[in-house]
Design a protein around this motif. Structure first.
Motif, PDB file in Angstrom:
ATOM      1  N   TYR A 105       0.829  -1.207   0.000  1.00 53.18           N
ATOM      2  CA  TYR A 105       0.000   0.000   0.000  1.00 53.18           C
ATOM      3  C   TYR A 105       0.864   1.259   0.000  1.00 53.18           C
ATOM      4  CZ  TYR A 105       1.232   0.523   4.906  1.00 53.18           C
ATOM      5  OH  TYR A 105       1.939   0.685   6.070  1.00 53.18           O
ATOM      6  N   VAL A 106       0.247   2.362  -0.381  1.00 53.25           N
ATOM      7  CA  VAL A 106       0.814   3.698  -0.189  1.00 53.25           C
ATOM      8  C   VAL A 106      -0.276   4.545   0.453  1.00 53.25           C
ATOM      9  CG1 VAL A 106       2.443   3.573  -2.107  1.00 53.25           C
ATOM     10  CG2 VAL A 106       0.183   4.515  -2.498  1.00 53.25           C
ATOM     11  N   ILE A 107       0.131   5.547   1.196  1.00 53.85           N
ATOM     12  CA  ILE A 107      -0.822   6.485   1.796  1.00 53.85           C
ATOM     13  C   ILE A 107      -0.484   7.872   1.274  1.00 53.85           C
ATOM     14  CG2 ILE A 107      -1.653   7.545   3.926  1.00 53.85           C
ATOM     15  CD1 ILE A 107      -1.148   4.911   5.333  1.00 53.85           C
ATOM     16  N   ILE A 108      -1.503   8.513   0.698  1.00 50.53           N
ATOM     17  CA  ILE A 108      -1.331   9.889   0.236  1.00 50.53           C
ATOM     18  C   ILE A 108      -2.319  10.777   0.979  1.00 50.53           C
ATOM     19  CG2 ILE A 108      -0.387   9.301  -2.022  1.00 50.53           C
ATOM     20  CD1 ILE A 108      -3.114   9.746  -3.235  1.00 50.53           C
ATOM     21  N   GLN A 109      -1.897  12.016   1.198  1.00 52.39           N
ATOM     22  CA  GLN A 109      -2.745  12.983   1.888  1.00 52.39           C
ATOM     23  C   GLN A 109      -3.203  14.028   0.885  1.00 52.39           C
ATOM     24  OE1 GLN A 109      -0.893  14.878   5.213  1.00 52.39           O
ATOM     25  NE2 GLN A 109      -2.840  15.602   6.019  1.00 52.39           N
ATOM     26  N   ASP A 110      -4.524  14.163   0.767  1.00 57.76           N
ATOM     27  CA  ASP A 110      -5.104  15.138  -0.147  1.00 57.76           C
ATOM     28  C   ASP A 110      -4.790  16.540   0.367  1.00 57.76           C
ATOM     29  OD1 ASP A 110      -6.627  16.736  -1.790  1.00 57.76           O
ATOM     30  OD2 ASP A 110      -8.388  15.437  -1.716  1.00 57.76           O
ATOM     31  N   ILE A 111      -4.327  17.395  -0.526  1.00 60.04           N
ATOM     32  CA  ILE A 111      -3.908  18.744  -0.134  1.00 60.04           C
ATOM     33  C   ILE A 111      -5.107  19.606   0.260  1.00 60.04           C
ATOM     34  CG2 ILE A 111      -2.786  20.863  -0.967  1.00 60.04           C
ATOM     35  CD1 ILE A 111      -1.095  18.984  -2.779  1.00 60.04           C
TER      36      ILE A 111
END
Length: 131
Positions: A105-111
């Motif tokens: 998995y990867v985790i991205i944070q919405d700006i």
């Protein structure tokens, strides 16, 4: 030196020095006079942390930058656009800051909304990195 491998990752015949339970009753110790049977007993496994394991020979590692996870870990903190293939012909993009990279998995944070999204690494087809 004794090497410790993850017993869940490899079949028993691949692991050196792995003890397996004796299921063959012919090798059991005969009955004692007290009427109880003594069998070969294997000591309980010692608790281990992930850093206690050595990589088995030939095992891929997710830290090498020639693997997707290894390269993505070098890009943590950068703004990315990740394109995912859903099904056979549906693409979907997610944009944000790359926060974490795991094995699957990867985790991205919405700006804009400041929300975190966990994404399946095996669905990723393209990753665009912004400076």
């Amino acid at each position: 030196m004794y090497r410790r491998y993850c017993n869940d990752c490899f079949p028993p015949f691949y692991l050196p020095n792995r003890q397996t339970p004796n299921t063959n009753m012919q090798n059991a110790t005969p009955t004692t006079q007290g009427g109880s049977t003594a069998q070969n007993q294997i000591p309980a496994p010692m608790p281990m942390s992930p850093s206690d394991f050595e990589q088995a020979p030939g095992s891929p590692t997710n830290l090498d930058i020639q693997y997707t996870q290894g390269y993505l870990k070098t890009q943590i903190g950068k703004r990315v656009r990740i394109s995912f293939l859903l099904g056979t012909n549906t693409f979907q993009d997610r944009t944000g800051t790359l926060l974490e990279v795991g094995i699957s998995y990867v985790i991205i944070q919405d700006i804009d909304s400041n929300t975190r999204t966990l994404c399946d690494i095996y669905s990723i087809k393209f990753v665009t990195f912004y400076s």
